[in-house]
Design an enzyme around this catalytic site. Structure first.
Site, PDB file in Angstrom:
ATOM      1  N   ASP A 229     -27.775 -62.647 -36.158  1.00 29.30           N
ATOM      2  CA  ASP A 229     -28.430 -62.925 -37.234  1.00 29.30           C
ATOM      3  C   ASP A 229     -28.044 -62.268 -38.405  1.00 29.30           C
ATOM      4  O   ASP A 229     -27.354 -62.392 -39.611  1.00 29.30           O
ATOM      5  CB  ASP A 229     -29.950 -62.949 -37.230  1.00 29.30           C
ATOM      6  CG  ASP A 229     -30.678 -64.072 -36.285  1.00 29.30           C
ATOM      7  OD1 ASP A 229     -29.740 -64.779 -35.764  1.00 29.30           O
ATOM      8  OD2 ASP A 229     -31.813 -64.155 -36.311  1.00 29.30           O
TER       9      ASP A 229
ATOM     10  N   GLN B  43     -16.686 -56.851 -38.968  1.00 30.47           N
ATOM     11  CA  GLN B  43     -16.383 -58.240 -39.160  1.00 30.47           C
ATOM     12  C   GLN B  43     -14.904 -58.879 -39.457  1.00 30.47           C
ATOM     13  O   GLN B  43     -14.316 -59.654 -38.900  1.00 30.47           O
ATOM     14  CB  GLN B  43     -17.168 -58.840 -39.971  1.00 30.47           C
ATOM     15  CG  GLN B  43     -18.504 -58.871 -39.619  1.00 30.47           C
ATOM     16  CD  GLN B  43     -19.743 -59.397 -40.508  1.00 30.47           C
ATOM     17  OE1 GLN B  43     -19.636 -59.445 -41.561  1.00 30.47           O
ATOM     18  NE2 GLN B  43     -20.832 -60.176 -40.092  1.00 30.47           N
TER      19      GLN B  43
ATOM     20  N   GLU C  44     -23.777 -67.985 -33.374  1.00 37.23           N
ATOM     21  CA  GLU C  44     -23.476 -68.425 -34.517  1.00 37.23           C
ATOM     22  C   GLU C  44     -22.155 -67.946 -35.260  1.00 37.23           C
ATOM     23  O   GLU C  44     -21.246 -68.763 -35.766  1.00 37.23           O
ATOM     24  CB  GLU C  44     -24.441 -68.609 -35.307  1.00 37.23           C
ATOM     25  CG  GLU C  44     -24.343 -69.558 -36.829  1.00 37.23           C
ATOM     26  CD  GLU C  44     -25.450 -69.720 -37.397  1.00 37.23           C
ATOM     27  OE1 GLU C  44     -25.715 -69.964 -38.580  1.00 37.23           O
ATOM     28  OE2 GLU C  44     -26.575 -70.147 -36.739  1.00 37.23           O
TER      29      GLU C  44
ATOM     30  N   SER D 166     -19.534 -65.568 -34.753  1.00 41.56           N
ATOM     31  CA  SER D 166     -18.291 -65.557 -33.994  1.00 41.56           C
ATOM     32  C   SER D 166     -17.930 -67.174 -33.799  1.00 41.56           C
ATOM     33  O   SER D 166     -16.776 -67.533 -33.993  1.00 41.56           O
ATOM     34  CB  SER D 166     -18.321 -65.135 -32.726  1.00 41.56           C
ATOM     35  OG  SER D 166     -19.328 -65.353 -31.785  1.00 41.56           O
TER      36      SER D 166
END
Length: 395
Positions: free
Chosen positions: A26, A273, A291, A293
């Site tokens: 999230d 990231q 979600e 990746s």
């Protein structure tokens, strides 16, 4: 990184609230959203997060000891029970994944004229009902006042909210993948030699699954050398069991290089990231989860398998098949059938040896499909483009 007291803060255009759950999924999505809004000139962003220590794992510039701080142009505020006294809600307020805004904050929203535009950013889904619910308003009573909360669904069709994709990301990916010297330098930075011509390099970031044991065993016996890039995490034990390296589980650490048959395993530390994007861009096959990746693997334009978050009563398999219906539609029928079976096996914890044996047969069409699929997803614009357009008529 700088800190500021609330009274010295500028007015914000966006407030984004996020609970850190499920191993960074999230917060991974909301952090990307916040940065894209700021970087593409859509205004000042304040990101409310309830667990700064976990967030710092993917955001190295963040100081978990500070309640409020600027990082990469975003103001990050620790979200705890008591709101700062002089907080004014932004023009747009996003509650990510139904995280439930604090009641005092909603009261302040209701007291503003005009009231903020309230968005519930939902989880990504490819199920058909999403198109009917995307953009719907849900009236919320606040005392004797009313606010509308709008449902915004990321998705894979023109009638949904699209996927997060920063401006320039695709060009950056293409440049990276075409730079042979740069790729060699990247592998060297991970302690690996340049990739051999017949070698397969795979990244794996999944949940636990018995399917991994048989898949890794297949790689050990593969006629083609396989190098597995494995960030430390939940799948470590299954991978090492499959490789017959149970004795290494207790002492495994980032940087270790392990060997079993024709398989080499490189254990990686948690990365930011941008670093994870580069890993996905560099590998021939990516196994991903959740979600964030999952979406980034699609922008990598390489073959990938999605390990969806397991849910009760097999609800996740309906979501998986909803996605596969879109993803496999343009593939040859035999390739599509194989990929669906492979995806089911991974997500049901089933044997994958026979499925992996067919990789050489289907690899070329899968590779080609990766690039055309990523282009198709952007036909109607990325998520931020669609979100801003949606808000234009409501602010």
């Amino acid at each position: 990184m700088t800190t500021s007291s609330p009274r010295n803060l500028p007015p914000f255009d966006w407030d984004i609230f996020c609970c850190v759950v499920d191993n960074f999924g999230d917060i991974g999505v909301t952090w990307r959203l916040a940065r894209q809004l700021e970087q593409e000139g859509h205004g000042k962003v304040r990101l409310w997060v309830d667990d700064l220590a976990s967030f710092a794992r993917i955001c190295p510039g963040l100081d978990p000891a500070q309640d409020g701080q600027w990082v990469a142009g975003i103001y990050i505020q620790l979200w705890h029970d008591t709101l700062p006294a002089d907080v004014t809600p932004a023009t747009v307020v996003i509650e990510a994944f139904a995280c439930k805004l604090p009641a005092p904050f909603i009261d302040r929203m209701a007291g503003l004229t005009p009231s903020p535009c309230w968005i519930n950013l939902e989880y990504l889904s490819a199920e058909s009902w999403v198109e009917d619910c995307h953009g719907l308003a849900s009236p919320q009573r606040v005392g004797n006042l009313s606010l509308n909360k709008y449902f915004f669904f990321p998705g894979f069709t023109a009638k949904t909210g699209g996927l997060l994709c920063e401006r320039g990301l695709i060009a950056e990916r293409d440049q990276w993948q075409q730079d042979k010297a740069g790729l060699a330098a990247y592998w060297a930075s991970l302690g690996l030699p340049a990739q051999q011509e017949n070698e397969l390099r795979v990244s794996l970031f999944t949940y636990e699954s018995d399917a991994l044991v048989s898949l890794v065993a297949s790689w050990c016996q593969s006629p083609t050398p396989v190098t597995l890039l494995l960030p430390l995490g939940r799948s470590l034990q299954d991978v090492l069991r499959g490789a017959g390296l149970e004795q290494a589980i207790a002492t495994a650490k980032a940087g270790d290089l392990l060997h079993s048959g024709n398989l080499t395993i490189k254990l990686l530390p948690m990365t930011d990231q941008a670093g994870y994007d580069r890993l996905l861009w560099s590998c021939d096959l990516n196994l991903v989860r959740g979600e964030d990746s999952f979406v980034r693997a699609q922008w990598a334009s390489r073959p990938f398998l999605w390990h969806i978050y397991p849910q009760e009563e097999q609800a996740h398999m309906v979501k998986l098949d909803g996605f596969l219906d879109h993803y496999l539609a343009d593939l040859p029928p035999d390739t599509a059938q194989w990929l669906r079976a492979f995806s089911h096996a991974l997500n049901q914890g089933e044997q994958t040896c026979e499925l992996w044996a067919q990789w050489p047969r289907y690899n070329a069409s899968w590779q080609q499909h990766g690039r055309s699929w990523s282009q198709k997803l952007l036909t109607d614009g990325d998520l931020v483009t669609r979100l801003v357009k949606f808000l234009e008529s409501r602010i």
